[in-house]
Motif scaffolding. Structure first.
Motif, short mmCIF file in Angstrom:
data_model
loop_
_atom_site.label_atom_id
_atom_site.label_comp_id
_atom_site.label_asym_id
_atom_site.label_seq_id
_atom_site.Cartn_x
_atom_site.Cartn_y
_atom_site.Cartn_z
N ASN A 40 16.36 27.89 38.77
CA ASN A 40 16.11 28.66 37.55
C ASN A 40 15.95 30.15 37.80
O ASN A 40 16.20 30.94 36.88
N GLY A 41 15.55 30.53 38.98
CA GLY A 41 15.36 31.96 39.28
C GLY A 41 16.60 32.79 39.01
O GLY A 41 16.54 33.76 38.23
N PRO A 42 17.74 32.46 39.61
CA PRO A 42 18.95 33.25 39.33
C PRO A 42 19.40 33.16 37.87
O PRO A 42 19.91 34.13 37.32
N LEU A 43 19.20 32.02 37.25
CA LEU A 43 19.57 31.90 35.84
C LEU A 43 18.75 32.83 34.97
O LEU A 43 19.26 33.49 34.06
N THR A 44 17.46 32.90 35.25
CA THR A 44 16.58 33.79 34.49
C THR A 44 16.98 35.25 34.72
O THR A 44 17.02 36.04 33.77
N LEU A 45 17.29 35.59 35.95
CA LEU A 45 17.73 36.96 36.23
C LEU A 45 19.02 37.28 35.49
O LEU A 45 19.19 38.38 34.95
N GLY A 46 19.92 36.32 35.43
CA GLY A 46 21.18 36.51 34.73
C GLY A 46 20.97 36.72 33.23
O GLY A 46 21.68 37.52 32.60
N GLU A 47 20.00 36.04 32.68
CA GLU A 47 19.70 36.22 31.26
C GLU A 47 19.12 37.61 30.98
O GLU A 47 19.28 38.13 29.88
N ASP A 48 18.45 38.18 31.95
CA ASP A 48 17.83 39.49 31.79
C ASP A 48 18.83 40.65 31.97
O ASP A 48 18.50 41.79 31.64
N LEU A 49 20.02 40.38 32.49
CA LEU A 49 20.97 41.45 32.78
C LEU A 49 21.33 42.29 31.54
O LEU A 49 21.40 43.52 31.65
N PRO A 50 21.58 41.71 30.39
CA PRO A 50 21.92 42.57 29.25
C PRO A 50 20.81 43.57 28.91
O PRO A 50 21.10 44.69 28.50
N GLY A 51 19.58 43.19 29.10
CA GLY A 51 18.47 44.09 28.82
C GLY A 51 18.32 45.19 29.84
O GLY A 51 17.78 46.25 29.56
N ILE A 52 18.81 44.93 31.02
CA ILE A 52 18.70 45.93 32.09
C ILE A 52 19.80 46.94 31.91
O ILE A 52 19.71 48.08 31.96
#
Length: 52
Positions: A40-52
């Motif tokens: 889940n760690g990489p998936l969560t990071l991937g979901e945060d990419l648009p906000g970054i």
């Protein structure tokens, strides 16, 4: 003296190579199992990419 040191060094190198080979065999036989948190760690990071 130098020959005995060289002989001891060569023995240690052979032992290290044997351990490395055994480890590589073990890694190829053991499947990589990720915990749910690891997955889940990489998936969560991937979901945060648009906000970054």
């Amino acid at each position: 003296m130098a020959r005995s040191l060289e002989r001891a060094w060569e023995e240690k190198l052979r032992a290290a190579e044997a351990i490395e080979q055994e480890y590589q065999r073990w890694r190829s036989d053991e499947p990589l199992v990720l915990s749910e948190a690891d997955r889940n760690g990489p998936l969560t990071l991937g979901e945060d990419l648009p906000g970054i």
